[in-house]
Structure formats: structure tokens, C-alpha cells
Design an enzyme around this catalytic site. Structure first.
Site, PDB file in Angstrom:
ATOM      1  N   HIS A 114     -15.254  29.259  86.701  1.00  0.00           N
ATOM      2  CA  HIS A 114     -14.863  30.148  85.627  1.00  0.00           C
ATOM      3  C   HIS A 114     -14.523  29.297  84.258  1.00  0.00           C
ATOM      4  CE1 HIS A 114     -10.924  32.045  84.643  1.00  0.00           C
ATOM      5  NE2 HIS A 114     -11.172  32.730  84.300  1.00  0.00           N
TER       6      HIS A 114
ATOM      7  N   ASN B 115     -11.621  28.439  82.916  1.00  0.00           N
ATOM      8  CA  ASN B 115     -10.358  27.531  83.839  1.00  0.00           C
ATOM      9  C   ASN B 115     -10.203  26.058  84.369  1.00  0.00           C
ATOM     10  OD1 ASN B 115      -8.824  29.671  82.232  1.00  0.00           O
ATOM     11  ND2 ASN B 115      -7.477  30.158  84.601  1.00  0.00           N
ATOM     12  N   LYS B 116     -12.144  25.938  85.004  1.00  0.00           N
ATOM     13  CA  LYS B 116     -12.200  25.307  86.313  1.00  0.00           C
ATOM     14  C   LYS B 116     -12.444  23.901  85.389  1.00  0.00           C
ATOM     15  CE  LYS B 116     -11.077  27.812  89.706  1.00  0.00           C
ATOM     16  NZ  LYS B 116     -10.589  29.593  88.438  1.00  0.00           N
ATOM     17  N   ASN B 117     -12.805  22.652  86.840  1.00  0.00           N
ATOM     18  CA  ASN B 117     -13.181  21.388  85.362  1.00  0.00           C
ATOM     19  C   ASN B 117     -14.374  21.634  84.592  1.00  0.00           C
ATOM     20  OD1 ASN B 117     -10.786  20.761  87.050  1.00  0.00           O
ATOM     21  ND2 ASN B 117     -12.504  19.983  89.398  1.00  0.00           N
TER      22      ASN B 117
ATOM     23  N   ASN C 115      -7.276  19.918  88.294  1.00  0.00           N
ATOM     24  CA  ASN C 115      -7.872  21.439  87.407  1.00  0.00           C
ATOM     25  C   ASN C 115      -6.044  22.368  87.560  1.00  0.00           C
ATOM     26  OD1 ASN C 115      -7.854  24.874  88.470  1.00  0.00           O
ATOM     27  ND2 ASN C 115      -9.955  23.667  86.942  1.00  0.00           N
TER      28      ASN C 115
END
Ligand SMILES: Cc1ncc(COP(=O)(O)O)c(C=O)c1O
Length: 373
Positions: free
Chosen positions: A182, A184-186, A285
Site C-alpha cells: 500500500h 503508506n508502506k516501506n 514504517n
């Protein structure tokens, strides 16, 4: 506050080469699952020590497939943390099993393994822990416990791609691990996820479960052996993933620098709980703080609105799973898991992404101090 000077709490970093590669795929004849998916799976597998890896449209889908792969369904129990994103609980319910919640550690937010052991019954089939940034679940203790009781382990590693346990990358050992891409992830594939499994036989089962339950017959027709889902990733997403994976070390290095800056500059407000500091080889994260709102005489909603008015967007990670309508419907109630509940009440996710600067962190810290005074 105009959108342009609002500091987002998460944001992807997509370079021009990635955008050009997406355009190339869009101009090609193959935009659904194809050669880029295969290449991405191979590259991910390499990053997980060669373990078989398959990509899907989300980590949530990967969790559903993981549970199905383990044969978990009606009458089974899966022990999971009351403090996690909703998908762990949801997917357990979705496959017909019962989520059995336990509490977490207040500082690391990771599942309390002593409570896991106490919650094991003859119906328990798996443990589904979520790793939080800053410190992984104690892997030695987790797998010793699973082995002792003959349980599967499905690690929710959505937040910790790139973290290591004693020099080994998350996903490169254990049982089953799932990851999220997603934005928002790393790293991102827009939407997307991955599942790491034990052997090629399991990987083949994942392929069946992620695509309609279809198996191909020798006469080039198809059979459906299970009511599978539709979770295959597109080549457009996969080519983004290939580029992102190459840049992951830089993204992680930047995130570590930013997390270190938060630890250095975060205002010393009594009652604040920060993530664990100093555990080696952790990926960052999110940077989530517990803020003692009651003591400060303000609500979290007021605090977040004040931060936003000063140009700082925040998130809430996460509301306690057992106190959602689904959790309450399972008989859960307030007071059962004090740490998960306090985190649920007090947590704020502060901006942390690879496009930020250390000066941005300083700005967030100044705004937090200003808002808490
Ligand atoms: C801890 C955790 N697990 C799982 C997920 C689900 O990921 P996805 O959005 O790829 O389904 C998320 C998403 O935010 C998450 O934060």
C-alpha cells in the site's frame, strides 16, 4: 492550510524511471499478470533468502489466502493481537474461524506471547502476530511456542519489510509471512501484497487460491478445485514494485534517519510513550507516539485538528480490534486488553516517509510541543 504545505503522515516516492516503466507496460500488450509479475516475485523471493514468494492485490488478500492455505476454517481458532490493523481479525472471521484476541506490549505494541500460550486450546490452529516498527515480535520465542503446540504462524509483516531478526530478514525464515505494498508502506505497488511460503507446493496452492481456484488440465481446459478468490497483481503494479524494491535500501535508510531525529528531538512530555529505540536492523514504517490526552485536557480529535491547522497531518494506528462492532459481536468488551485499549485511545501516527527531511521532523516536534502546552 493549503494541500501543498501540509506534511502528510505517509507518502510514496515514485521516480521518473518508475513512471516511464509504467508507461512502457501500459503501451505493451500485457497489462494484467504477466512477465513483470514473475520478475517481481523472483526479485522479492531473492530478498527473502530465496523462499517462494507470490504477489497479490493486497496484504489483506494475502492473509486470506494464507489462512486458506493452512486449511483454517469453521471451528478453528486463530490467536491474534487486539492491537493490529483490522485485516488480521477480518480475514480470520472471513474464512469462518474465530479470532482469539490477546493483549500486546505497551511499548513495542507486539503481541504478548505469554498470553498467546495461555489462550491455546485444542481448536487453535495458528498464531497471527503483527510486527510493529521499532522491534519485531521475539521470533525465537514465537517459533518455539508454535513448534511446541504444533501451530502454524502467519506473520503480518506489512509494517516491517526490511527489518531483520538476528541478521535474517523478516520473511526469509519462519512459516508464512505477508507483506503490504500500500502507498503508506516501506515500498509500494499502489495496492499490493506478497506472501512468502515454505515450498513450491505451497506456492502452487497460493496461485490456485489467488486466481479463482483454477487448475489447468492436460487437455488445455480448466478445472476449479476450490472456490478461490481473485487476487492476482497487474503487471503495471508489478513493474512499480520492481523499481521500488531496488530503491528500498535508500528508502529504509532515510526512514531510519528520520526516526532517529524523532527520538532526538521529540519534546519531553510526561506520560508520552515513544516506540522502542535502539533495536538494531529495524525498518521504520510509522512513528507512533502515545500522547496522554486526558492529562493534557484535550481530545485526540482536537490535538490532530490543531496539528493539521499547523501543517502536520497524522493518522491513528490502530483502534483496538476487539472493541470494533465485529469484536464486540464476538463477545469482547472494554477492559479486557488494557494495553491495546490505551494504544487505541492515545496513539497518533506522526509523519514519516522517505520524501521528508530532518527539518520536517523538527517542525513536527515543534508543532507537537506547541499543541501540548
Ligand atoms: C499492520 C497491517 N497489516 C495489514 C495491512 C493490510 O494491508 P493492505 O492494505 O495491503 O491489504 C495493513 C494496512 O494498512 C497494516 O497496517
Amino acid at each position: 492550510m493549503t494541500k501543498t504545505n501540509l506534511l502528510n503522515f505517509a507518502q510514496p516516492q515514485l521516480d521518473e524511471a518508475t513512471i516511464a516503466a509504467v508507461v512502457d507496460v501500459l503501451r505493451s500488450n500485457w497489462i494484467a499478470s504477466g512477465p513483470n509479475v514473475q520478475a517481481f516475485e523472483q526479485a522479492l523471493s531473492d530478498s527473502f533468502g530465496g523462499r517462494p514468494t507470490r504477489v497479490l492485490t493486497s496484504a489483506t488478500g494475502a492473509m486470506e489466502v494464507a489462512l486458506e492455505l493452512c486449511g483454517i476454517g469453521a471451528g478453528d481458532e486463530v490467536i491474534t493481537s487486539a492491537q493490529s490493523f483490522f485485516s488480521t481479525m477480518n480475514m480470520i472471521v472471513k474464512v469462518g474461524a474465530k479470532p482469539v484476541f490477546v493483549d500486546c506490549d505497551l511499548e513495542t505494541r507486539n503481541i504478548d506471547l505469554a498470553q498467546v500460550e495461555a489462550a491455546i486450546t485444542p481448536r487453535t490452529k495458528a498464531i497471527m502476530p503483527t510486527h510493529f516498527p521499532g522491534a519485531l515480535v521475539d521470533m525465537d520465542a514465537l517459533f518455539a511456542l508454535a513448534k511446541k503446540h504444533g501451530l502454524r504462524v502467519i506473520e503480518d509483516a506489512a509494517l516491517v519489510q526490511g527489518s531483520q531478526w538476528k541478521g535474517q530478514a523478516v520473511g526469509s525464515f519462519g512459516d508464512i509471512a505477508t507483506f503490504s505494498f500500500h502507498p503508506n508502506k516501506n515500498m509500494t505497488t499502489i495496492e499490493g501484497g506478497a506472501i512468502v511460503v515454505n515450498d513450491e507446493a505451497e506456492a502452487k496452492q497460493v496461485e490456485v487460491l489467488r486466481f479463482h481456484g483454477i487448475v489447468r488440465l492436460p487437455d488445455e481446459t480448466r478445472d476449479v478445485v476450490v472456490a478461490g478468490g481473485k487476487f492476482n497483481m497487474s503487471d503495471v503494479s508489478a513493474v512499480i514494485g520492481l523499481h521500488q524494491l531496488q530503491q528500498l535500501p535508500q528508502f529504509l535508510a532515510k526512514r531510519s534517519v528520520l526516526a532517529a531525529r524523532y527520538f532526538e528531538r521529540f519534546p519531553k512530555i510526561p506520560g508520552v510513550v515513544l516506540p522502542p529505540q535502539g533495536v538494531p536492523d529495524q525498518s521504520w514504517n510509522m512513528f507512533c507516539a502515545l500522547i496522554p490526552f486526558e492529562r493534557l485536557g484535550q481530545t485526540r480529535q482536537q490535538f490532530r485538528a490543531a496539528l493539521r491547522a499547523q501543517g502536520v497531518a497524522t493518522g491513528v494506528s490502530y483502534e483496538a480490534c476487539h472493541l470494533t462492532s465485529i469484536g464486540r459481536g464476538l463477545g469482547c468488551r472494554e477492559g479486557q486488553f488494557p494495553h491495546a485499549e490505551r494504544i487505541s485511545r492515545e496513539t497518533v501516527s506522526l509523519p514519516l516517509h522517505a520524501r521528508m527531511t530532518e527539518e520536517d521532523v523538527d517542525r513536527v516536534c515543534a508543532v507537537v510541543l506547541n499543541t501540548c502546552q
